[in-house]
Write a protein that holds these residues in place. Structure first.
Motif: not given
Length: 155
Positions: A101-115, A118-122
């Protein structure tokens, strides 16, 4: 550390872990005969292979060509999340379910950062740096899966 140096070392390390995992799986060939264990073996394999591939694409694209790493990270993260969720549905052990479940969450975050880089500025870092940190977490979760797989199998 320079981001390109990190990704070069990271990718090489992950590919080494893939090879070491195959050596571990060869110690007991009965593992591949059992469909449940075979899926678990494949899940650990992907836990190291997918981050290794992301590291290679980060080296190719780097900071100069962010579209290369962003597109590849999104595609690989989608594959990683889908396969991890598929494995999660068949895992019986709560600890393994939590790791997946943690790995799936990390994959989601990686995909979101790719998309949405600009959210990395947070957090005050470049997107490729934030993803690097997430990939470290992903490999750590892969190591935990290996440990759990080997300890549970020995019991």
């Amino acid at each position: 550390m320079d981001v390109s140096t990190f990704y070069a070392l990271f990718s090489a390390t992950c590919f080494t872990l893939v090879g070491l995992w195959w050596c571990v799986t060869l110690r007991d060939t009965s593992w591949v005969g059992d469909p449940v264990r075979r899926r678990a073996i494949g899940g650990v394999y992907l836990a190291f292979l997918l981050p290794a591939l992301m590291g290679l694409f980060a080296q190719v694209g780097g900071v100069e060509e962010p579209l290369v790493w962003r597109v590849s990270f999104v595609l690989i993260a989608v594959v990683g999340c889908a396969t991890t969720l598929r494995l999660l549905a068949t895992d019986a052990l709560p600890a393994v379910r939590a790791l997946r479940g943690g790995a799936a969450g990390v994959y989601v975050l990686v995909a979101l950062l790719g998309l949405f880089p600009g959210s990395a500025e947070l957090v005050g870092l470049r997107p490729i740096q934030v993803v690097a940190l997430l990939l470290v977490v992903l490999v750590a979760l892969g190591h935990a899966l290996v440990w759990h797989f080997l300890v549970h199998d020995a019991a």
